[in-house]
Design an enzyme around this catalytic site. Structure first.
Site, PDB file in Angstrom:
ATOM      1  N   HIS A   1       0.841  -1.205   0.000  1.00  0.00           N
ATOM      2  CA  HIS A   1       0.000   0.000   0.000  1.00  0.00           C
ATOM      3  C   HIS A   1       0.876   1.256   0.000  1.00  0.00           C
ATOM      4  O   HIS A   1       0.647   2.198  -0.760  1.00  0.00           O
ATOM      5  CB  HIS A   1      -0.895   0.027   1.248  1.00  0.00           C
TER       6      HIS A   1
ATOM      7  N   HIS B   1       0.855  -4.259   9.082  1.00  0.00           N
ATOM      8  CA  HIS B   1       2.288  -4.063   8.867  1.00  0.00           C
ATOM      9  C   HIS B   1       2.971  -3.544  10.118  1.00  0.00           C
ATOM     10  O   HIS B   1       2.371  -2.835  10.929  1.00  0.00           O
ATOM     11  CB  HIS B   1       2.538  -3.075   7.720  1.00  0.00           C
TER      12      HIS B   1
END
Length: 291
Positions: free
Chosen positions: A159, A213
């Site tokens: 992302h 993450h």
């Protein structure tokens, strides 16, 4: 004779670049099908991998809209203002290269590293009953295979890298177009240029907030995306501090080709005037001026 518009001729002259883009897209697709390296995950390592398995605040399908479609719309807007086919073509080409090269680099590293995500435990053991190999101590996941596969793709953040690739390229583009470094000190221009980078950074923050993450994944993804975006932009456009920073290199090459033969012998003295002349020609055609 088949009529070709200047834009189609320009794209045809860069057909090899567009073919390479297609190759990069195929590579990106293949990398998403490859099973990533399954890094060893022992019982004592689970402490940092037991965060909630939440949905994405920003789903993956939204990232191309923000990092690719939005910049292209801005490129098109400048095209309608200037009717500069070189600018539209090279900006779009550079953006696509930045995005796809970043995607290939990011997913290659993801597959090779195989770092578990912070929510790996719930991906691996949806029933919250951990199972470990008696001999190696490694996890024996009982969850859905596709979800487990994605659980090994934490580093780096896709992302974030895609966002910084597209929005970072847009930031470079705007800095040249609105002449941020014209030495007039307009802070509003600087804020406009930094806005895409802020959006990219906030997208990265959501990846940590959603526990998809680790912060190091996001930091690395941002560095990859911004580095590739910078290289791709400077490959096609002058540095924004350059007086020619408002248009791609190809535009000025074309202007030099159509110069009067009598002026070519004095190119060294004329080159400083070429930028201003080129800008005036575009402004006279469109009745507008750059900021």
């Amino acid at each position: 004779m088949v009529f070709q518009s200047p834009g189609s001729k320009l794209a045809l002259s860069h057909k090899h670049d567009w073919l390479i883009l297609q190759l990069l897209a195929v590579m990106e697709g293949i990398l998403n099908f490859i099973e990533p390296f399954h890094r060893y995950v022992g019982k004592e390592m689970m402490t940092d991998l037991m965060f909630p398995f939440k949905e994405d605040t920003i789903p993956m399908w939204a990232v191309p809209i923000l990092s690719i479609l939005l910049p292209i719309l801005i490129f098109v807007a400048f095209y309608f203002a200037r009717r500069d086919a070189y600018d539209l073509h090279h900006a779009t080409l550079g953006l696509m290269f930045a995005s796809l090269i970043t995607g290939v680099i990011t997913d290659s590293i993801k597959d090779a590293v195989g770092r578990p995500r912070p929510n790996f435990f719930q991906r691996c053991f949806p029933d919250k009953k951990p199972v470990f190999d008696k001999d190696t101590g490694d996890v024996l996941c009982t969850g859905i295979k596709a979800i487990i596969k994605e659980g090994y793709k934490s580093f780096p953040s896709g992302h974030t890298s895609w966002s910084f690739a597209g929005l970072g390229f847009l930031s470079w583009y705007l800095s040249g177009k609105i002449r941020v470094f014209d030495r007039r000190g307009h802070i509003g221009k600087l804020c406009l240029v930094l806005l895409p980078l802020l959006v990219a950074a906030l997208i990265g923050v959501t990846r940590v907030d959603d526990y998809w993450h680790h912060w190091t994944d996001v930091f690395a993804g941002g560095m990859i995306g911004l580095t590739v975006a910078s290289i791709c932009y400077l490959l096609l456009f002058p540095f924004p501090t350059n007086p020619r920073g408002w248009a791609p290199h190809a535009f000025f090459h074309r202007m030099e080709e159509v110069e009067c033969p009598s002026l070519r012998s004095s190119r060294t003295q004329h080159v400083s005037n070429l930028d201003e002349m080129s800008l005036q020609m575009v402004e006279m055609e469109n009745g507008t001026t750059y900021m």
